[in-house]
Design a protein around this motif. Structure first.
Motif, PDB file in Angstrom:
ATOM      1  N   SER A 165       0.835  -1.212   0.000  1.00  0.00           N
ATOM      2  CA  SER A 165       0.000   0.000   0.000  1.00  0.00           C
ATOM      3  C   SER A 165       0.863   1.253   0.000  1.00  0.00           C
ATOM      4  O   SER A 165       0.537   2.248  -0.651  1.00  0.00           O
ATOM      5  N   ARG A 166       1.967   1.196   0.745  1.00  0.00           N
ATOM      6  CA  ARG A 166       2.856   2.356   0.815  1.00  0.00           C
ATOM      7  C   ARG A 166       3.406   2.695  -0.567  1.00  0.00           C
ATOM      8  O   ARG A 166       3.451   3.856  -0.977  1.00  0.00           O
ATOM      9  N   ALA A 167       3.809   1.651  -1.314  1.00  0.00           N
ATOM     10  CA  ALA A 167       4.337   1.876  -2.665  1.00  0.00           C
ATOM     11  C   ALA A 167       3.285   2.540  -3.551  1.00  0.00           C
ATOM     12  O   ALA A 167       3.587   3.480  -4.308  1.00  0.00           O
ATOM     13  N   LEU A 168       2.044   2.071  -3.428  1.00  0.00           N
ATOM     14  CA  LEU A 168       0.982   2.646  -4.262  1.00  0.00           C
ATOM     15  C   LEU A 168       0.641   4.075  -3.840  1.00  0.00           C
ATOM     16  O   LEU A 168       0.334   4.922  -4.684  1.00  0.00           O
ATOM     17  N   LEU A 169       0.710   4.339  -2.540  1.00  0.00           N
ATOM     18  CA  LEU A 169       0.464   5.713  -2.065  1.00  0.00           C
ATOM     19  C   LEU A 169       1.536   6.666  -2.594  1.00  0.00           C
ATOM     20  O   LEU A 169       1.244   7.800  -2.990  1.00  0.00           O
TER      21      LEU A 169
END
Lengths: 179, 404
Positions: free
Chosen positions: B63-67
């Motif tokens: 999720s962090r990468a996508l954020l």
């Protein structure tokens, strides 16, 4: 008490399905908040119930001030809505009690009947006041359903639902416009 | 403390940008400053749970990468926005969406995710747009309802068949929230991007999909295979429908909308394959979607309104990028997807390989519809192409960022 509260929830959902006026919508939302608060109290305790009651209460009070005036209860052409409110309640009861077993059937029924009937209302409706009222009821029902979680969900779902319900009541409903 | 800041700072940035709107430069500076601080909180976030506000919050590496990709995409779109776009409004809505996405990513349970999705849908429906409020709220509310009913069924005792219904409900809820077949959101080409379904399918959707599927494991313990099969099946249908509709539809803006669906089809196939390479492919397609297709759609809107179509080298390069040709990110994603599908069930790889050909005509059409970018837009298109080439040639840092 839980069974009576679940019936109150159904009555509130039916009021929103059957009427278009702001008084009816506010009454329906108020009944849903009281009923969901009561069934949640039995499973998750009074802080969770209080949050749902406050959120739903604020939303109902604000609904009295905006939307189509009056009650507009069962306007002409309401037969499909009447059928939806009766059969929606029966189907939710069948799923909550017969298909899905386990404890807290009242909470399961209350959440299911609100979610099912309100989504049907959103899919069929057009008026912003009605759509936002139905969405508010869904938010409260989702939080009530969280009380059935095997792990303690804490107060987060109830607090967020209360914020969504109260916040939605203060949103200006912008009408469509050309680009 | 980072998850709380990752939600709070972009939200504060959105609020500040809206309040300072009469002074656009100040609004832009305030929004960019708070947004950059929020991005820093996301970048510095580790997987440890934080409990600052009485709720346990943690953001997974995926999720962090996508954020981070979404924040970078927003920065590119705002800095190189088309002349007619009010940048402070675009920034305000983008920051509000990132705050919601960070909240979805950090949510402690699927119940909270559903509540946040509902809040985001209500907020979007209350904005000015061309579609009626009921139409805008319809699909996200249906998604929230499907996910909520799924949670109710997952927590009940009942026949074994019930767990299969849980898998169906999860996929149906995800597909309805994002706006894929069979729950395509109604699209109006004239509507502002932040009020349109593109904001779900092209911006908020990736984090939402990861948040839902990351929590699916506990709910469908005995029906994991059903969940994967459903994702692959719905993914293939969306690939075929999206590419063909994007090629044949009369409206240029609708063609872009369908092209997002086609990309999502690949993502669902990748997430449905229970092999790490499938998820790697999904990450790369998500990056292509956020850092390629979405900004290009924003820049093509002016040319679409003026019905300009050009065949310059830049249009061919954009078409190659959208089609997933080498050396762009889409190529690496497709190679990983085919490899994982071959490992799982080789006829699936064969079907996927055939459907990949469908991308060519639609991508050529979309590339032409960009017109001839000039000035700020040309800079933006160049940056987008460069980022995609970099990811395509060396995807390792992106995959490592996503914890793969």
């Amino acid at each position: 008490m839980s069974a009576a509260a679940a019936f109150v929830v159904w009555a509130g959902a039916a009021a929103i399905v059957l009427a278009d006026g702001r008084r009816s919508l506010a009454l329906g939302l108020g009944l849903i908040a009281v009923g969901l608060g009561a069934v949640t109290w039995t499973v998750a305790g009074w802080p969770a119930a209080l949050l749902l009651l406050i959120g739903g209460g604020v939303a109902a009070a604000r609904r009295l001030r905006s939307g189509p005036p009056g009650w507009m209860f069962m306007p002409p052409g309401s037969t499909p809505r009447l059928i939806l409110s009766i059969f929606g309640g029966l189907v939710a009861l069948w799923i909550a009690v017969v298909v899905a077993g386990g404890g807290s059937a009242e909470t399961r029924y209350a959440a299911l009947v609100v979610i099912g009937m309100m989504v049907a209302r959103i899919l069929l409706g057009r008026d912003p006041a009605m759509v936002f009222t139905a969405a508010t009821a869904v938010a409260l029902a989702v939080a009530a359903a969280a009380s059935l979680s095997p792990a303690d969900p804490g107060l987060a779902p109830y607090a967020i639902a209360a914020l969504v319900a109260a916040g939605t009541a203060f949103l200006p409903a912008a009408s469509p416009r050309a680009a | 403390m980072q998850p709380e800041l990752a939600v709070g700072l972009p939200a504060a940035g959105a609020a500040a940008t809206v309040m300072l709107r009469p002074r656009p430069r100040v609004a832009l500076a305030a929004g960019l400053g708070l947004g950059a601080a929020g991005l820093a909180a996301i970048v510095l976030n580790d997987e440890r749970a934080s409990n600052l506000v009485g709720v346990s919050l943690s953001i997974s590496p995926f999720s962090r990468a996508l954020l981070i990709a979404a924040a970078a995409s927003l920065a590119v779109m705002v800095m190189f926005a088309p002349a007619r776009t009010e940048r402070s409004v675009l920034l305000a809505w983008g920051l509000a969406a990132i705050a919601g996405m960070a909240a979805v990513a950090a949510a402690p349970s699927l119940d909270v995710v559903v509540e946040i999705v509902l809040a985001m849908a209500i907020l979007q429906a209350a904005t000015e747009g061309k579609r009626p409020i009921a139409t805008r709220l319809r699909a996200p509310a249906l998604a929230a309802a499907l996910l909520a009913v799924t949670l109710l069924l997952a927590r009940a005792e009942g026949p074994a068949l019930l767990s299969r219904f849980v898998a169906v409900g999860l996929v149906a809820g995800l597909v309805a929230a994002v706006g894929l077949l069979p729950y395509i959101h109604e699209f109006d080409p004239e509507e502002a991007t932040w009020a349109s379904p593109i904001s779900w399918i092209g911006f908020a959707g990736p984090v939402l999909a990861v948040a839902i599927l990351a929590r699916a494991g506990d709910l469908v313990q005995s029906a994991g295979g059903v969940l994967g099969a459903l994702l692959i099946g719905i993914g293939l249908v969306n690939v075929v429908w999206g590419t063909l509709a994007s090629w044949r539809t009369a409206s240029g803006a609708s063609a872009w909308h369908y092209s997002f669906m086609a990309d999502w089809g690949l993502v669902l196939c990748g997430l449905g394959v229970p092999i790490v390479e499938g998820r790697s492919a999904a990450v790369l397609v998500f990056f292509g979607l956020l850092l390629g297709r979405l900004p290009l759609y924003i820049w093509s809107r002016q040319a679409l309104r003026e019905r300009v179509q050009t065949d310059h080298p830049v249009n061919l390069l954009v078409a190659a990028m959208l089609a997933g040709a080498a050396p762009f990110a889409g190529f690496a994603a497709r190679v990983l997807l085919l490899r994982s599908a071959t490992e799982l069930f080789w006829p699936l790889a064969l079907v996927l390989a055939v459907t990949l050909l469908f991308w060519l005509p639609s991508s050529l059409r979309l590339g032409r519809s960009l017109g001839l970018p000039k000035g700020r837009q040309l800079a933006g298109v160049s940056i987008t192409l460069a980022i995609n080439v970099a990811i395509g040639l060396y995807p390792e840092p992106v995959l490592r960022l996503a914890g793969l």
